[in-house]
Design a protein around this motif. Sequence first.
Motif, PDB file in Angstrom:
ATOM      1  N   LYS A  14     -32.159  27.735  -0.365  1.00  0.00           N
ATOM      2  CA  LYS A  14     -32.066  26.291  -0.609  1.00  0.00           C
ATOM      3  C   LYS A  14     -32.862  25.463   0.392  1.00  0.00           C
ATOM      4  O   LYS A  14     -33.047  24.265   0.197  1.00  0.00           O
ATOM      5  CB  LYS A  14     -30.597  25.864  -0.573  1.00  0.00           C
ATOM      6  CG  LYS A  14     -29.757  26.501  -1.669  1.00  0.00           C
ATOM      7  CD  LYS A  14     -28.299  26.050  -1.575  1.00  0.00           C
ATOM      8  CE  LYS A  14     -27.465  26.676  -2.678  1.00  0.00           C
ATOM      9  NZ  LYS A  14     -26.028  26.264  -2.596  1.00  0.00           N
ATOM     10  N   THR A  31     -30.141  31.600   1.731  1.00  0.00           N
ATOM     11  CA  THR A  31     -29.638  31.053   0.467  1.00  0.00           C
ATOM     12  C   THR A  31     -30.770  30.605  -0.445  1.00  0.00           C
ATOM     13  O   THR A  31     -30.563  30.420  -1.651  1.00  0.00           O
ATOM     14  CB  THR A  31     -28.708  29.858   0.724  1.00  0.00           C
ATOM     15  OG1 THR A  31     -29.462  28.784   1.319  1.00  0.00           O
ATOM     16  CG2 THR A  31     -27.557  30.243   1.647  1.00  0.00           C
ATOM     17  N   SER A  83     -28.842  32.839   8.049  1.00  0.00           N
ATOM     18  CA  SER A  83     -28.026  32.882   6.830  1.00  0.00           C
ATOM     19  C   SER A  83     -28.252  31.668   5.938  1.00  0.00           C
ATOM     20  O   SER A  83     -28.199  31.770   4.708  1.00  0.00           O
ATOM     21  CB  SER A  83     -26.545  32.977   7.213  1.00  0.00           C
ATOM     22  OG  SER A  83     -26.157  31.876   8.024  1.00  0.00           O
TER      23      SER A  83
END
Length: 214
Positions: free
Chosen positions: A132, A130, A126
Amino acid sequence: MNTMKKSIYIVLTAAAAISLVASCSKDPKKPGLEFMPDMYRSPSYEVYSGNPNFKDSLTMQKPVDGTIPRGYEFFHYPSTLEGYEAAGHDLKNPFEADSTHLAQGKALFTIFCMHCHGESGQADGSLIATGKFPPPPSYTTGKSSRGGDVKDLSDGKIFHTITYGVNMMGSHASQLNPTERWKVVMYVRSIMQGAKAATTDSTATASAAPVTTK
């Protein structure tokens, strides 16, 4: 006994006698007077609250330098490439790969590792989703930044990596004790061994397929 010492002795004796008499009451609603109540009703401080009794004003104090926690196990391999290679050569998982240990390893992996590595080690956790953070190498098809295929890493190399971290992965030594780390290693290895088995099966299937020529 000089005069000053005698006076102090008399004062302390009298105070003790008064305290004893004053605190002894037959009426439970009248417990009597308390002499020096701070001696047995000391004020308490919350763990993270300020504290005027210490120079740093903190209630929770650091352990004395050199303190070793009870049951602490030293890891005698440095956080270097040489230490990584040595751990990979010397260390084997001390726990038997049974269903109980694998279940425990999976539970720990789910808590501490899955958010980056993904449920099956495919680098699709997870946190990576994102966008990032760069994904770690896949357990089944990835390449280790320190050489070789990830699926071929030994128990000792995986344990060393969990202990010290590598690249963007931080050390997990403070979250997982050595026993827990070995159980995570066991579960990670089970994923890698599944990849090896799949690779072997596909190779065998390919080699057994009939060759057609025109």
